[in-house]
Design a protein around this motif. Structure first.
Motif, PDB file in Angstrom:
ATOM      1  N   SER A 161       4.296  10.152   8.503  1.00 48.38           N
ATOM      2  CA  SER A 161       4.933   9.491   7.369  1.00 48.38           C
ATOM      3  C   SER A 161       6.439   9.594   7.533  1.00 48.38           C
ATOM      4  CB  SER A 161       4.490  10.204   6.075  1.00 48.38           C
ATOM      5  OG  SER A 161       5.261   9.774   4.986  1.00 48.38           O
ATOM      6  N   ARG A 216       0.852  -1.200   0.000  1.00 47.49           N
ATOM      7  CA  ARG A 216       0.000   0.000   0.000  1.00 47.49           C
ATOM      8  C   ARG A 216       0.885   1.246   0.000  1.00 47.49           C
ATOM      9  NH1 ARG A 216      -5.706   1.590   0.605  1.00 47.49           N
ATOM     10  NH2 ARG A 216      -5.512   3.789   1.116  1.00 47.49           N
ATOM     11  N   SER A 268      -8.713  12.171   3.258  1.00 48.88           N
ATOM     12  CA  SER A 268      -8.309  11.608   1.972  1.00 48.88           C
ATOM     13  C   SER A 268      -8.411  10.086   2.040  1.00 48.88           C
ATOM     14  CB  SER A 268      -6.867  12.016   1.639  1.00 48.88           C
ATOM     15  OG  SER A 268      -5.957  11.344   2.495  1.00 48.88           O
ATOM     16  N   ASP A 269      -8.017   9.446   0.949  1.00 47.96           N
ATOM     17  CA  ASP A 269      -7.982   7.985   0.895  1.00 47.96           C
ATOM     18  C   ASP A 269      -6.611   7.458   1.311  1.00 47.96           C
ATOM     19  OD1 ASP A 269      -9.016   5.430   0.325  1.00 47.96           O
ATOM     20  OD2 ASP A 269      -8.174   5.469  -1.694  1.00 47.96           O
ATOM     21  N   ASN A 270      -5.737   8.347   1.778  1.00 46.67           N
ATOM     22  CA  ASN A 270      -4.400   7.933   2.198  1.00 46.67           C
ATOM     23  C   ASN A 270      -4.485   7.071   3.456  1.00 46.67           C
ATOM     24  OD1 ASN A 270      -3.124   9.290   0.129  1.00 46.67           O
ATOM     25  ND2 ASN A 270      -2.699  11.105   1.349  1.00 46.67           N
ATOM     26  N   GLU A 308      -3.820  12.381  -3.016  1.00 43.61           N
ATOM     27  CA  GLU A 308      -4.885  12.200  -2.023  1.00 43.61           C
ATOM     28  C   GLU A 308      -5.490  10.794  -2.073  1.00 43.61           C
ATOM     29  OE1 GLU A 308      -5.888  14.525   0.338  1.00 43.61           O
ATOM     30  OE2 GLU A 308      -4.082  15.530  -0.354  1.00 43.61           O
ATOM     31  N   HIS A 309      -4.824   9.868  -2.758  1.00 42.75           N
ATOM     32  CA  HIS A 309      -5.369   8.526  -2.931  1.00 42.75           C
ATOM     33  C   HIS A 309      -4.371   7.482  -2.446  1.00 42.75           C
ATOM     34  CE1 HIS A 309      -8.566  10.243  -5.343  1.00 42.75           C
ATOM     35  NE2 HIS A 309      -7.648  10.910  -6.031  1.00 42.75           N
ATOM     36  N   GLY A 310      -4.897   6.374  -1.992  1.00 43.03           N
ATOM     37  CA  GLY A 310      -4.068   5.234  -1.662  1.00 43.03           C
ATOM     38  C   GLY A 310      -4.117   4.246  -2.808  1.00 43.03           C
ATOM     39  N   ASN A 330       0.808   5.752  -0.789  1.00 40.84           N
ATOM     40  CA  ASN A 330      -0.020   6.944  -0.934  1.00 40.84           C
ATOM     41  C   ASN A 330       0.407   7.732  -2.165  1.00 40.84           C
ATOM     42  OD1 ASN A 330      -1.531   6.518   1.432  1.00 40.84           O
ATOM     43  ND2 ASN A 330       0.123   7.353   2.664  1.00 40.84           N
ATOM     44  N   PHE A 340      -1.912   5.578   6.642  1.00 41.72           N
ATOM     45  CA  PHE A 340      -0.642   5.774   7.309  1.00 41.72           C
ATOM     46  C   PHE A 340      -0.409   4.610   8.272  1.00 41.72           C
ATOM     47  CE2 PHE A 340      -2.239   9.881   6.059  1.00 41.72           C
ATOM     48  CZ  PHE A 340      -1.126  10.523   5.544  1.00 41.72           C
ATOM     49  N   SER A 364      -5.713   7.177   9.745  1.00 35.77           N
ATOM     50  CA  SER A 364      -6.334   7.873   8.618  1.00 35.77           C
ATOM     51  C   SER A 364      -6.376   9.360   8.936  1.00 35.77           C
ATOM     52  CB  SER A 364      -7.754   7.351   8.391  1.00 35.77           C
ATOM     53  OG  SER A 364      -8.449   8.188   7.481  1.00 35.77           O
TER      54      SER A 364
END
Length: 196
Positions: free
Chosen positions: A192, A71, A169-171, A76-78, A73, A173, A165
């Motif tokens: 991060s 996974r 966003s869809d990121n 703004e998306h994973g 990042n 961590f 989270s």
């Protein structure tokens, strides 16, 4: 314990030995090609981005159940990349981690960057950044997944491995932070280890 191990072996789930997050470099990708970032951990999933051949400091926050996809990042998306084309650059996060940290939080929006030489920069979204000293990093007694360090005269940052989270966003961590700036300000967020 033995029963849990047998279930993992029977279901084919891989238990990753790597502590997350961890930085990787793209390897084995031709100079005129890219490593695709997919929306899901499978080769037929939609492409949502790409990593250049030889890209470094790619932060993987976890692997899928098979262990073959990581996974990552992207903006703004994973997304997911094939672990086959990644080589570990350094050990993953643990209580001895001495690299840079970049942390974020919302409500209110804030950021903290701390480098390994003892300086940090804190910023609320609508204010100028504030330079702070960052004390020596100290591991928690008996735990290998968390550390702490002082910030300025009154602050304290506690970082630990945990799914996190940013809520915006869809990121995804792999590090969580509790940040005490002073007796009146206590913030939480995600961190991060990737270069910024």
């Amino acid at each position: 314990m033995v029963c849990a191990l047998m279930i993992l072996l029977m279901t084919g789930q891989v238990v990753a030995a790597d502590p997350w997050p961890r930085l990787y470099a793209v390897t084995g990708v031709a100079a005129d090609d890219v490593l695709n970032i997919r929306s899901e951990p499978r080769a037929s999933a939609d492409k949502i981005g790409a990593l250049a051949p030889g890209a470094r400091d790619v932060e993987i926050v976890r692997r899928d159940r098979s262990g073959t996809w990581g996974r990552v990042n992207v903006m703004e998306h994973g997304g997911w990349v094939s672990m086959r084309y990644l080589a570990a650059q350094s050990p993953g996060f643990d209580a001895e981690y001495s690299g840079p940290l970049h942390c974020y939080g919302t409500e209110p929006f804030w950021s903290l960057s701390a480098d390994p030489v003892g300086t940090a920069e804190f910023r609320f979204f609508d204010a100028d950044p504030v330079a702070l000293s960052a004390g020596a990093r100290q591991p928690a007694m008996g735990y290998s997944d968390r550390l702490r360090f002082a910030l300025g005269d009154t602050g304290l940052a506690i970082i630990r491995r945990a799914e996190c989270s940013d809520g915006m966003s869809d990121n995804a961590f792999a590090l969580e932070i509790d940040l005490i700036l002073d007796e009146n300000r206590f913030l939480t967020g995600c961190c991060s280890i990737a270069s910024r």
